[in-house]
Design a protein around this motif. Structure first.
Motif, PDB file in Angstrom:
ATOM      1  N   ILE A   1       0.881  -1.181   0.000  1.00 30.46           N
ATOM      2  CA  ILE A   1       0.000   0.000   0.000  1.00 30.46           C
ATOM      3  C   ILE A   1       0.916   1.228   0.000  1.00 30.46           C
ATOM      4  CG2 ILE A   1      -1.764   1.279   1.282  1.00 30.46           C
ATOM      5  CD1 ILE A   1      -2.571  -1.456   2.553  1.00 30.46           C
ATOM      6  N   ASP A   2       1.964   1.142   0.799  1.00 29.40           N
ATOM      7  CA  ASP A   2       2.964   2.216   0.888  1.00 29.40           C
ATOM      8  C   ASP A   2       3.626   2.457  -0.468  1.00 29.40           C
ATOM      9  OD1 ASP A   2       5.062   3.911   2.317  1.00 29.40           O
ATOM     10  OD2 ASP A   2       6.313   2.283   1.547  1.00 29.40           O
ATOM     11  N   HIS A   3       4.074   1.380  -1.110  1.00 23.32           N
ATOM     12  CA  HIS A   3       4.780   1.551  -2.390  1.00 23.32           C
ATOM     13  C   HIS A   3       3.870   2.228  -3.421  1.00 23.32           C
ATOM     14  CE1 HIS A   3       7.354  -2.190  -1.194  1.00 23.32           C
ATOM     15  NE2 HIS A   3       7.581  -1.137  -0.438  1.00 23.32           N
TER      16      HIS A   3
ATOM     17  N   ALA B   1       1.359   4.182  -2.840  1.00 26.33           N
ATOM     18  CA  ALA B   1       1.126   5.581  -2.476  1.00 26.33           C
ATOM     19  C   ALA B   1       2.352   6.451  -2.779  1.00 26.33           C
ATOM     20  CB  ALA B   1       0.743   5.687  -1.003  1.00 26.33           C
ATOM     21  N   HIS B   2       3.555   5.875  -2.645  1.00 24.99           N
ATOM     22  CA  HIS B   2       4.773   6.626  -2.999  1.00 24.99           C
ATOM     23  C   HIS B   2       4.744   7.060  -4.469  1.00 24.99           C
ATOM     24  CE1 HIS B   2       7.618   6.645   0.338  1.00 24.99           C
ATOM     25  NE2 HIS B   2       7.256   5.417   0.654  1.00 24.99           N
ATOM     26  N   VAL B   3       4.193   6.208  -5.320  1.00 29.74           N
ATOM     27  CA  VAL B   3       4.174   6.543  -6.754  1.00 29.74           C
ATOM     28  C   VAL B   3       2.798   7.046  -7.201  1.00 29.74           C
ATOM     29  CG1 VAL B   3       6.116   5.063  -7.365  1.00 29.74           C
ATOM     30  CG2 VAL B   3       3.812   4.091  -7.365  1.00 29.74           C
TER      31      VAL B   3
ATOM     32  N   ASP C   1       1.752   1.916   9.963  1.00 31.52           N
ATOM     33  CA  ASP C   1       2.996   2.434  10.541  1.00 31.52           C
ATOM     34  C   ASP C   1       3.137   3.942  10.340  1.00 31.52           C
ATOM     35  OD1 ASP C   1       3.269   2.041   7.834  1.00 31.52           O
ATOM     36  OD2 ASP C   1       5.221   1.072   7.959  1.00 31.52           O
ATOM     37  N   HIS C   2       2.575   4.430   9.219  1.00 32.07           N
ATOM     38  CA  HIS C   2       2.585   5.868   8.903  1.00 32.07           C
ATOM     39  C   HIS C   2       1.683   6.071   7.704  1.00 32.07           C
ATOM     40  CE1 HIS C   2       5.031   4.761   5.499  1.00 32.07           C
ATOM     41  NE2 HIS C   2       5.823   4.085   6.314  1.00 32.07           N
ATOM     42  N   GLU C   3       1.380   7.322   7.394  1.00 40.92           N
ATOM     43  CA  GLU C   3       0.609   7.630   6.201  1.00 40.92           C
ATOM     44  C   GLU C   3       1.575   7.884   5.061  1.00 40.92           C
ATOM     45  OE1 GLU C   3      -1.942  10.032   3.370  1.00 40.92           O
ATOM     46  OE2 GLU C   3       0.092  10.351   4.063  1.00 40.92           O
ATOM     47  N   THR C   4       1.238   7.446   3.853  1.00 44.34           N
ATOM     48  CA  THR C   4       2.089   7.741   2.696  1.00 44.34           C
ATOM     49  C   THR C   4       1.303   8.507   1.642  1.00 44.34           C
ATOM     50  OG1 THR C   4       3.344   5.709   3.070  1.00 44.34           O
ATOM     51  CG2 THR C   4       3.600   6.756   0.918  1.00 44.34           C
ATOM     52  N   GLY C   5       1.887   9.608   1.187  1.00 42.43           N
ATOM     53  CA  GLY C   5       1.345  10.318   0.023  1.00 42.43           C
ATOM     54  C   GLY C   5       0.606  11.611   0.322  1.00 42.43           C
TER      55      GLY C   5
ATOM     56  N   THR D   1       6.361  11.044  -0.454  1.00 41.03           N
ATOM     57  CA  THR D   1       6.922  10.289   0.672  1.00 41.03           C
ATOM     58  C   THR D   1       5.881  10.247   1.799  1.00 41.03           C
ATOM     59  OG1 THR D   1       8.812  10.050   2.151  1.00 41.03           O
ATOM     60  CG2 THR D   1       8.240  12.303   1.507  1.00 41.03           C
ATOM     61  N   HIS D   2       6.316  10.136   3.053  1.00 44.44           N
ATOM     62  CA  HIS D   2       5.363   9.938   4.149  1.00 44.44           C
ATOM     63  C   HIS D   2       4.888  11.262   4.722  1.00 44.44           C
ATOM     64  CE1 HIS D   2       7.952   6.110   4.817  1.00 44.44           C
ATOM     65  NE2 HIS D   2       7.265   6.062   3.702  1.00 44.44           N
ATOM     66  N   SER D   3       3.744  11.223   5.429  1.00 39.66           N
ATOM     67  CA  SER D   3       3.274  12.401   6.158  1.00 39.66           C
ATOM     68  C   SER D   3       3.046  12.007   7.619  1.00 39.66           C
ATOM     69  CB  SER D   3       1.964  12.924   5.561  1.00 39.66           C
ATOM     70  OG  SER D   3       0.878  12.163   6.049  1.00 39.66           O
TER      71      SER D   3
HETATM   72 ZN   LIG Z   1       7.254   4.299   2.562  1.00 40.71          ZN
END
Ligand SMILES: [Zn+2]
Length: 454
Positions: free
Chosen positions: A268-270, A272-274, A311-315, A417-419
């Motif tokens: 999900i993170d990957h 959101a990064h892109v 773990d954190h929000e991304t995007g 990246t992350h917020s």
């Molecule tokens: Zn990440």
């Protein structure tokens, strides 16, 4: 009643009271803990996937059902050195209860190794497991068992995993277990798959092999890199996150002392990064199917504490109100999103390094069923976002493509990246009443430790 009888009766009452108290507190303890982490999964990722599931697919999410039936809290995640975290520090903080430096794995700010909840569970004779769709050497699973100063030390992490005795290790990045002359990334020439077999692991590389094996220690490495995005998984030999969770529970639940299992939806993170909303939704749906497996297990094994979080929000993801010409406050365009044909990873391969205007037009029509204007095609070619803010829009053309698509999908991204957006923390089972209010991710460790009665 004579005096002696009164004394005996009094002692009987006190004894019964103490006994019932200890039985009650014993009943509130968890034999098993399943911790499920959506990497990068902020509230908007959940909300958008819920909108898609309920309005486009006609089904509810199991993760929101667990919120309804269980307890929910907000969670913040700052580290010893920053208000915005990343997966290594976040995993370490949830696994150990200590605020650490960004990018460190299982190591405190003083450089000393920290004991994780998984290591504590193992010491008490419980079975243990780590499952992810990212690399098994990646930061989130590593944070529960490995100890290295930098998350990038994945060759070292792979070595620590093989020596760990963790019963279930499922994920991608097989390349950190193989030497360079066997298409791997290891510079020391070691083949860790052979070492794992010597240590009693059954090594499996496909869904079929995973389903067949009955080993008590299984190393499942299903891709040389990360596992494929759910939106692209059809036709591959890889298991789904739900299938991996099912297998892990089947093996771990055989241990009479109980178990600890961490399941991560790593991509999900990957996605959101892109800035790939299709891949975000499909990987969050896959996470929800894994949650369904875990929740069913929890229902039939009520001495299991199920915790779900991120773990954190991304995007810096948000639902936007407007298209270019439509009415005010339209909100997300779920129908347009339902037409997405594949991940940005596949799309970018077709676009190539320096796509012509014709190529951009053709590929965007194929993946999004959208006819771009000449100005939009020009913007994608020139990529002004990367020139203006190269640190928040640094992943090739992904940022500018998502910026063009926002007029159609009505989805916006603040950064690649992350917020620091606060997250949801929720769960059900023994000791889940502690999940409430405004919490820090170090509290997850304390809750789990207390739930186990350690
Ligand atoms: Zn990440």
């Amino acid at each position: 009643m004579d005096k002696v009888k009164k004394i005996i009766l009094f002692h009987l009452i006190v004894f019964t009271f103490i006994l019932s108290c200890s039985v009650l507190s014993f009943a509130a303890q968890a034999k098993n803990i399943i911790l499920m982490i959506g990497d990068g999964m902020g509230p908007a990722h959940i909300h958008i996937t819920w909108l898609y599931a309920t309005r486009q697919l006609g089904k509810n999410l199991v993760m929101t059902e667990v919120m309804d039936k269980g307890r929910t809290a907000y969670m913040i995640n700052d580290t010893a050195d920053s208000t915005v975290t990343e997966s290594a520090a976040a995993a370490t903080q949830m696994a150990t209860g200590v605020k650490v430096l960004a990018k460190s794995i299982g190591i405190g700010p003083d450089g000393k190794a920290l004991k994780t909840i998984l290591e504590m569970a193992k010491e008490k004779g419980k079975a243990t497991g780590l499952v992810t769709t990212s690399g098994i050497t990646d930061a989130t699973p590593a944070g529960f068992i490995a100890h290295v100063a930098q998350r990038s030390e994945e060759e070292k992490i792979a070595e620590q995993l093989v020596k760990s005795d963790v019963n279930i290790l499922f994920g991608g990045r097989k390349n950190f277990f193989l030497p360079e002359d066997e298409k791997g990334k290891r510079k020391d020439g070691k083949n860790l798959l052979n070492e794992a077999r010597e240590k009693g692991y059954v090594v499996v590389e496909t869904a079929e092999e995973m389903n067949k094996t009955q080993g008590q220690k299984i190393l499942g490495l299903f891709n040389m890199g990360n596992m494929v995005y759910e939106i692209d998984r059809k036709g591959s030999t890889e298991p789904s996150l739900a299938e991996m969770t099912q297998k892990a529970l089947e093996i771990l639940s055989q241990e009479k002392e109980g178990f600890f299992l961490m399941v991560e939806a790593g991509r999900i993170d990957h996605a959101a990064h892109v800035h790939d909303i299709g891949a975000v939704i499909w990987d969050t749906l896959a996470f929800d199917e894994a949650i369904e497996v875990a929740y069913e297990f929890q229902k039939t094994n009520p001495d299991t504490l199920l915790i779900i979080t991120a773990d954190h929000e991304t995007g810096g993801l948000a639902v936007l109100p407007y298209s270019l010409t439509g009415k005010e406050y339209e909100g997300i365009n779920l129908e347009a999103i339902s037409k997405i044909k594949g991940s940005s990873e596949k799309r970018n391969k077709e676009l190539g390094e320096d796509p012509s205007p014709e190529k951009i037009k053709e590929v965007m029509k194929k993946y999004y069923d959208i006819d771009l204007t000449e100005e939009q095609i020009k913007a994608i070619r020139e990529n002004p976002l990367k020139q203006l803010d190269p640190r928040h829009f640094h992943y090739g053309r992904n940022g500018i493509i998502a910026f063009v698509l926002r007029l159609y999908h009505r989805i916006g991204w603040a950064t690649d990246t992350h917020s620091a957006t606060p997250l949801f923390l929720w769960g059900i089972g023994p000791a889940s009443e502690k999940i409430k209010g405004w919490r820090h991710n170090t509290d997850v460790f304390l809750m789990m430790k207390e739930a186990y009665g350690f």
